[in-house]
Design a protein around this motif. Sequence first.
Motif, PDB file in Angstrom:
ATOM      1  N   GLU A  83       0.915  -1.196   0.008  1.00 41.53           N
ATOM      2  CA  GLU A  83      -0.107  -0.017   0.090  1.00 41.53           C
ATOM      3  C   GLU A  83       0.800   1.193  -0.088  1.00 41.53           C
ATOM      4  OE1 GLU A  83      -2.605  -0.363   3.497  1.00 41.53           O
ATOM      5  OE2 GLU A  83      -3.602  -2.154   2.414  1.00 41.53           O
ATOM      6  N   TYR A  84       0.711   2.023  -1.016  1.00 41.97           N
ATOM      7  CA  TYR A  84       1.845   3.148  -1.015  1.00 41.97           C
ATOM      8  C   TYR A  84       0.518   4.386  -1.154  1.00 41.97           C
ATOM      9  CZ  TYR A  84       5.416   6.100  -3.166  1.00 41.97           C
ATOM     10  OH  TYR A  84       6.493   7.031  -2.984  1.00 41.97           O
ATOM     11  N   GLU A  85       0.867   5.137  -0.075  1.00 41.28           N
ATOM     12  CA  GLU A  85      -0.227   6.245   0.314  1.00 41.28           C
ATOM     13  C   GLU A  85       0.306   7.615  -0.048  1.00 41.28           C
ATOM     14  OE1 GLU A  85      -1.079   6.360   4.462  1.00 41.28           O
ATOM     15  OE2 GLU A  85      -2.642   7.899   4.376  1.00 41.28           O
ATOM     16  N   PHE A  86      -0.857   8.521  -0.544  1.00 41.34           N
ATOM     17  CA  PHE A  86      -0.525   9.565  -1.103  1.00 41.34           C
ATOM     18  C   PHE A  86      -1.479  10.708  -0.098  1.00 41.34           C
ATOM     19  CE2 PHE A  86       0.792   7.668  -4.670  1.00 41.34           C
ATOM     20  CZ  PHE A  86       1.652   7.972  -5.205  1.00 41.34           C
ATOM     21  N   GLN A  87      -1.016  11.518   0.657  1.00 40.96           N
ATOM     22  CA  GLN A  87      -1.684  12.383   1.486  1.00 40.96           C
ATOM     23  C   GLN A  87      -1.047  13.867   1.414  1.00 40.96           C
ATOM     24  OE1 GLN A  87      -0.587  11.815   6.111  1.00 40.96           O
ATOM     25  NE2 GLN A  87      -1.494   9.936   4.861  1.00 40.96           N
ATOM     26  N   LEU A  88      -2.163  14.759   1.496  1.00 46.14           N
ATOM     27  CA  LEU A  88      -1.799  16.238   1.744  1.00 46.14           C
ATOM     28  C   LEU A  88      -0.888  16.274   3.047  1.00 46.14           C
ATOM     29  CD1 LEU A  88      -5.262  18.007   0.700  1.00 46.14           C
ATOM     30  CD2 LEU A  88      -2.879  18.048  -0.311  1.00 46.14           C
ATOM     31  N   GLY A  89      -0.093  17.196   3.104  1.00 48.10           N
ATOM     32  CA  GLY A  89       0.871  17.524   4.102  1.00 48.10           C
ATOM     33  C   GLY A  89       0.320  18.604   5.300  1.00 48.10           C
ATOM     34  N   ASP A  90       0.830  18.534   6.449  1.00 45.00           N
ATOM     35  CA  ASP A  90       0.038  19.642   7.192  1.00 45.00           C
ATOM     36  C   ASP A  90       0.236  21.088   7.027  1.00 45.00           C
ATOM     37  OD1 ASP A  90      -0.961  17.566   8.682  1.00 45.00           O
ATOM     38  OD2 ASP A  90       0.460  17.149   9.644  1.00 45.00           O
TER      39      ASP A  90
END
Length: 151
Positions: free
Chosen positions: A144-151
Amino acid sequence: MDASQTTTSGNSGVKITPGTPGGTPGGTGSPESKGKGGSPKGTPGGTGDGGPTWEPRGELYIRELPAVVNVPQEQCPAVQKLGIEGVVILTVQVRRDGTVKDVKIAKDIGHGCGKIATKALRKAKFRPAIATNGQPADFELRYEYEFQLGD
């Protein structure tokens, strides 16, 4: 997951969290399986790339699953531009030397993120699976390779 496995490079504000092998590991379930495809003409039992024959083992024949050594952290432009977040699920074939043989997208989040995750996993390095006989073994796993917005 510790901070060494995430990155916020530059001013993008994008945080990439490479996943870990997990979920339902793959394998063929058959110790006699030679993987997909056949041997290239003129090279009985060969892979065509000069390496050993691909012989994935099922979980029943594995004592230790492959472990991540290094996965490059790539950014998907859609994460920042469109606010897209999610997990790309990949099927990764890990050779007995820990290198990656092949990567396929099992579930994509779209916008090119799957291709970017695939590219990163092709460059990844794993500690190989260890078979019940104590020898390194080929193994196919879910990553699972996760992409998410940073803080």
